[in-house]
Structures are given as C-alpha cells and as structure tokens.
Design an enzyme around this catalytic site. Structure first.
Site, PDB file in Angstrom:
ATOM      1  N   LYS A   1     -10.459  59.816  60.433  1.00  0.00           N
ATOM      2  CA  LYS A   1      -9.561  59.081  59.532  1.00  0.00           C
ATOM      3  C   LYS A   1      -8.246  58.898  60.257  1.00  0.00           C
ATOM      4  O   LYS A   1      -7.901  59.661  61.163  1.00  0.00           O
ATOM      5  CB  LYS A   1      -9.328  59.862  58.236  1.00  0.00           C
ATOM      6  CG  LYS A   1      -8.948  58.985  57.069  1.00  0.00           C
ATOM      7  CD  LYS A   1     -10.170  58.328  56.442  1.00  0.00           C
ATOM      8  CE  LYS A   1      -9.808  57.464  55.255  1.00  0.00           C
ATOM      9  NZ  LYS A   1     -10.992  57.069  54.484  1.00  0.00           N
TER      10      LYS A   1
HETATM   11  P1  NAD Z   1      -6.341  49.649  47.888  1.00  0.00           P
HETATM   12  O1  NAD Z   1      -5.085  49.822  48.610  1.00  0.00           O
HETATM   13  O2  NAD Z   1      -7.061  48.350  47.964  1.00  0.00           O
HETATM   14  O3  NAD Z   1      -6.116  49.984  46.328  1.00  0.00           O
HETATM   15  C1  NAD Z   1      -5.548  51.183  45.879  1.00  0.00           C
HETATM   16  C2  NAD Z   1      -5.256  51.053  44.391  1.00  0.00           C
HETATM   17  O4  NAD Z   1      -4.793  52.309  43.894  1.00  0.00           O
HETATM   18  C3  NAD Z   1      -4.166  50.026  44.063  1.00  0.00           C
HETATM   19  O5  NAD Z   1      -4.499  49.351  42.867  1.00  0.00           O
HETATM   20  C4  NAD Z   1      -2.931  50.900  43.853  1.00  0.00           C
HETATM   21  O6  NAD Z   1      -1.968  50.290  43.008  1.00  0.00           O
HETATM   22  C5  NAD Z   1      -3.552  52.114  43.211  1.00  0.00           C
HETATM   23  N1  NAD Z   1      -2.751  53.329  43.356  1.00  0.00           N
HETATM   24  C6  NAD Z   1      -2.136  53.787  44.473  1.00  0.00           C
HETATM   25  N2  NAD Z   1      -1.463  54.919  44.197  1.00  0.00           N
HETATM   26  C7  NAD Z   1      -1.676  55.179  42.875  1.00  0.00           C
HETATM   27  C8  NAD Z   1      -1.246  56.194  41.990  1.00  0.00           C
HETATM   28  N3  NAD Z   1      -0.434  57.171  42.398  1.00  0.00           N
HETATM   29  N4  NAD Z   1      -1.673  56.144  40.712  1.00  0.00           N
HETATM   30  C9  NAD Z   1      -2.479  55.146  40.290  1.00  0.00           C
HETATM   31  N5  NAD Z   1      -2.912  54.156  41.066  1.00  0.00           N
HETATM   32  C10 NAD Z   1      -2.512  54.168  42.351  1.00  0.00           C
HETATM   33  O7  NAD Z   1      -7.301  50.853  48.366  1.00  0.00           O
HETATM   34  P2  NAD Z   1      -8.880  50.950  48.253  1.00  0.00           P
HETATM   35  O8  NAD Z   1      -9.442  50.559  49.561  1.00  0.00           O
HETATM   36  O9  NAD Z   1      -9.341  50.303  47.002  1.00  0.00           O
HETATM   37  O10 NAD Z   1      -9.057  52.542  48.153  1.00  0.00           O
HETATM   38  C11 NAD Z   1      -9.020  53.233  46.907  1.00  0.00           C
HETATM   39  C12 NAD Z   1      -9.709  54.600  47.079  1.00  0.00           C
HETATM   40  O11 NAD Z   1     -11.061  54.400  47.493  1.00  0.00           O
HETATM   41  C13 NAD Z   1      -9.066  55.512  48.126  1.00  0.00           C
HETATM   42  O12 NAD Z   1      -9.230  56.860  47.705  1.00  0.00           O
HETATM   43  C14 NAD Z   1      -9.939  55.269  49.347  1.00  0.00           C
HETATM   44  O13 NAD Z   1      -9.900  56.352  50.273  1.00  0.00           O
HETATM   45  C15 NAD Z   1     -11.295  55.147  48.682  1.00  0.00           C
HETATM   46  N6  NAD Z   1     -12.303  54.447  49.498  1.00  0.00           N
HETATM   47  C16 NAD Z   1     -12.094  53.180  49.950  1.00  0.00           C
HETATM   48  C17 NAD Z   1     -13.081  52.552  50.695  1.00  0.00           C
HETATM   49  C18 NAD Z   1     -12.954  51.119  51.163  1.00  0.00           C
HETATM   50  O14 NAD Z   1     -13.940  50.569  51.662  1.00  0.00           O
HETATM   51  N7  NAD Z   1     -11.808  50.467  51.011  1.00  0.00           N
HETATM   52  C19 NAD Z   1     -14.268  53.231  50.992  1.00  0.00           C
HETATM   53  C20 NAD Z   1     -14.458  54.519  50.489  1.00  0.00           C
HETATM   54  C21 NAD Z   1     -13.470  55.105  49.745  1.00  0.00           C
END
Ligand code: NAD
Length: 423
Positions: free
Chosen positions: A113
C-alpha cells in the site's frame, strides 16, 4: 433524526487492529512461532519526503510511504491513498490487509500500500499531477510490473494512475502499462475496473442474502461513503431492487425511509460535490447513518467507524465491509454476539484487486477482454471465495473474519514454507 449517535472515535491504531486480527487467526491455526514472527512484520517500508512547487511559488515538502507487507505469493499489489491522516501505521495495516485479501481470493500477489499525507480537496489538478509524478519518482525504487503494482484508493483515481504510468514509462524509456492498474481504458485499463470493487461487494451481499434467506428486493440499505466504492455499491443495490434508505460522505448524510433515488443522488453529488442537501431527504450525520434502522449496512469510507461505543446500537443484520478496516476487534465481538453477519473487508472488497489482476494480465498479454467476460470471471472468484470462507467458518465455528484470515494466513504460510528462508 435523533442526534445521540456518535462514531466510536477511540481511534484504534489500524496496524494494531491488523495485528490483533492476524493473532486471532494465527492462534486458531496453531501457527508456528517462527512463521508468526515473519508474517507479523512488513517486509519493506519506504518513507519519502519530497518538495512540490505550489502555484504561489512556495515550495511545500510532502511525506509519502510505500510499504510491501509480503511477497511470498507474487508481486506486491495495493492502492495509493491521498489523505491528511495517512500515517506509516495506516499504510502498514492496509498493506497487510492486501496480503490477506489477495490470498483469500487466490490471486497471485503479495500485499502493498502507499499513501501521501496531503489534502487533495485543497489542491489544484496541476498540483496533484506534480505531486503524483514526484511521488512516483521517489517510490520508483520499489514499483514495477513484476515487483509492485499500485492502484487507486481514497482520493486517487484513473487519472492519478495515468500520471504514475506515464512517469514510470518516461523513466524506463518505453511504455509500461502493467506498472499500475485502475488506469483509463485508453492506455491499457480494463473494462469493468471502475465498478469492480462495488460489484464484488454486491456479489458477496447476494451470497449472504441467499444464506440468510433475506430477500434483496426491498431490503433496506445504508451506505457510508459515496466515492468510487460507495456510490457504485449503492447504484448496483438500487438496480437489484433494494431500498437505499441512507447515504453519506465526508460532509454528512441523507436519509429517506421511502428510499433514495440513487441515480438522481449521483447526479446531485456530481453537481454539488456532496450528498448533503439532496432534495426530499432528511439530513443525518455519519454517526447516525451507521445506526439507521436497516437490513444491510455498507461502510465504504475509511477505517475506525464501528467501535465498542456504537457497535451495540448497529441495527443492520448484515454488515458488508466495502471499506478497509471499518470495524474494531472489540466491535467485531459485539456484532458477533448480536448475531450480525459481517462480511469482512479482505473478502468483501476483494473485487477491486481481482479485476486489477485481470487488468495486469491483459496488459502483459496485450490482449483485452470484453466486459461480460470480466464480470463473469469476477463473479466466479467472489462467489467461490465467499463460500470457501463460509464453509471454513462453519467447520471451525468461527466468525467470518476469523475464517477469512485462517484461509489467507494458511495460504501465505504455505507459500513461505515452500519457498524456504533465504539464504
Ligand atoms: P473515494 O475517495 O472514491 O471515496 C471515499 C468516500 O468516503 C468519499 O465519499 C468521502 O467523502 C468519504 N469519506 C472520507 N472520509 C470520511 C469520513 N471521515 N466519514 C465519512 N465519509 C468519509 O475512495 P474509494 O476508492 O471509494 O475507497 C473507499 C474505501 O474502500 C476505502 O476504505 C478503500 O481503502 C476501500 N477500497 C477501495 C477500493 C477501490 O478499488 N477503490 C478497493 C478496495 C477497497
């Protein structure tokens, strides 16, 4: 809405959480102490400090990380996060979770990561490009298509991946699409990658609903986070006939007992940059959203959202961890006692890395698949992995997280043992 709800901000250190989760599985597996010592540590940890010239001419020094937890099963794989609260221990935890995630779904990668401490919401696109190119140069020591392959995470997207791919390629003197996944289609990205994590989340929810005899049509869902993973999960569940009663992002949330029109909310969020204020829905805080009266709760934002304070008040019967690390070990025990079925992150959100693997394979072969093929292969992986974990949890009478860890840790331990300790 009532406003008594508070998120449990005991703020457990994510790496300590990851180690506790590992130890529970290692105990169950009676893992050899030497193997335990190897797998508890991250193999490589790179910390970089680098300057970026901001628009006003001031030079700002940023801190970034790239951590590889384990490469016993293949090249390291894991996303890159841009967020003000990124820390070494957060990146360590996320990289360890990647190792287990790849092992649970049986794809030939280790875990890594990366992250940069920054607030992308306060930066222009040009500053983000400069920061990304310099950060890529700093971590070029570690990354490469056979070594370590980054992907998007919180606040990074396909454009960020394009800048990383271009920077790395410029240094190599030739184009290297397979150095990152989650790229735009025009430069070797894969069909279906953008929605892959959410699609995987939904496949596991469909499986759990079958197992618990819950009808998804009309099931009430709350989704925390409306970024890549949260918004696509909300859309897919809405399409399946579920009633999405609540959605939030970092600025707060919205609630409607009748259900929210998700395509309209998506258009509204695109226009305004937030979900709050969506016409026809009540305002809720993130803390209230987690405690909504619903059947399925999907945390899809960040770590440390469900802890011992709020876990007793969670009403959902199913918690699908689309985010990494949203639930503390204390909360795990509380939810388990309440009979909540939790689909653990290392299984639930593994669809992203699975289609990243498909993208990497396509790049290496210069042969691209149709979206229907990608989705069918993703479904096969997620359904099989879910059922493998469920079978193990029944066999050993453990919760789903412990079962997923047992499966993953055993696979990584076997690979480590088979390879032997060098020299
Ligand atoms: P992103 O940046 O597209 O979206 C994140 C979302 O979370 C946004 O809507 C933001 O406003 C919200 N957010 C951030 N901080 C917050 C808080 N304190 N309280 C409430 N909402 C909050 O990110 P993403 O890619 O959608 O990732 C979201 C989660 O999924 C993370 O934990 C990431 O590690 C996990 N994840 C993502 C992927 C991927 O392919 N993008 C894969 C596996 C896991």
């Amino acid at each position: 809405m009532q406003s008594a709800a508070v998120i449990d901000h005991t703020q457990r250190d994510p790496y300590q959480v990851a180690l506790e989760q590992f130890d529970i599985a290692a105990d169950r597996l009676h893992l050899d102490p030497n193997m335990r010592a190897i797998l508890r540590e991250c193999q490589r940890e790179l910390i970089v400090h680098f300057p970026v010239r901001m628009q006003d001419g001031v030079v700002k020094v940023f801190t970034g990380y790239r951590v590889q937890h384990n490469t016993a099963r293949g090249p390291a794989k894991g996303g890159i996060r841009y967020h003000p609260s990124v820390s070494l221990n957060e990146v360590r935890a996320l990289s360890m979770w990647m190792t287990w995630k790849c092992a649970v779904v049986g794809i030939p990668y280790g875990g890594a990561k990366g992250g940069v401490v920054c607030d992308p919401k306060q930066m222009t696109s040009q500053q983000l490009e400069t920061l990304t190119r310099r950060y890529t140069t700093e971590i070029a020591l570690l990354i490469g298509p056979d070594r370590d392959i980054p992907a998007p995470d919180v606040n990074t997207d396909a454009q960020t991946m394009a800048w990383i791919m271009d920077t790395y390629s410029m240094h190599q003197g030739h184009t290297v699409p397979a150095v990152v996944t989650g790229k735009p289609l025009s430069i070797g990205g894969s069909e279906g990658r953008r929605e892959a994590t959410a699609r995987g989340v939904v496949y596991t929810i469909i499986e759990v609903a079958k197992h618990l005899d819950v009808d998804l049509e009309g099931a009430r869902v709350a989704v925390q986070g409306f970024g890549n993973v949260g918004s696509n999960t909300a859309i897919l569940l809405h399409q399946l006939g579920a009633t999405v009663v609540g959605v939030s992002d970092v600025t707060g949330g919205v609630y409607s007992a009748k259900g929210i029109d998700i395509p309209r909310l998506q258009a509204y969020a695109r226009e305004t940059g937030q979900v709050a204020g969506f016409p026809g829905a009540e305002r809720v805080t993130n803390a209230e959203l987690l405690e909504l009266d619903c059947d399925i709760l999907v945390p899809a934002a960040i770590e440390n959202q469900i802890g011992e304070t709020n876990a007793p008040r969670i009403k959902a019967k199913i918690v699908a961890e689309a985010a990494n690390g949203p639930t503390s070990p204390e909360a795990d025990r509380i939810l388990q006692d309440k009979g909540v079925m939790l689909i653990p992150d290392i299984l639930c959100n593994a669809g992203g890395v699975t289609v990243s693997y498909f993208e990497w394979v396509q790049d290496l072969q210069n042969l691209f698949w149709r979206e229907a093929t990608i989705n069918a292969r993703l479904k096969e992986v997620m359904v099989k992995s879910f059922n493998d974990v469920l079978d193990l949890s029944r066999k050993h009478k453990v919760d789903m997280r412990t079962a997923a860890y047992m499966l993953a840790v055993q696979r990584v331990a076997d690979a480590t043992l088979t390879r032997g300790i060098y020299p």
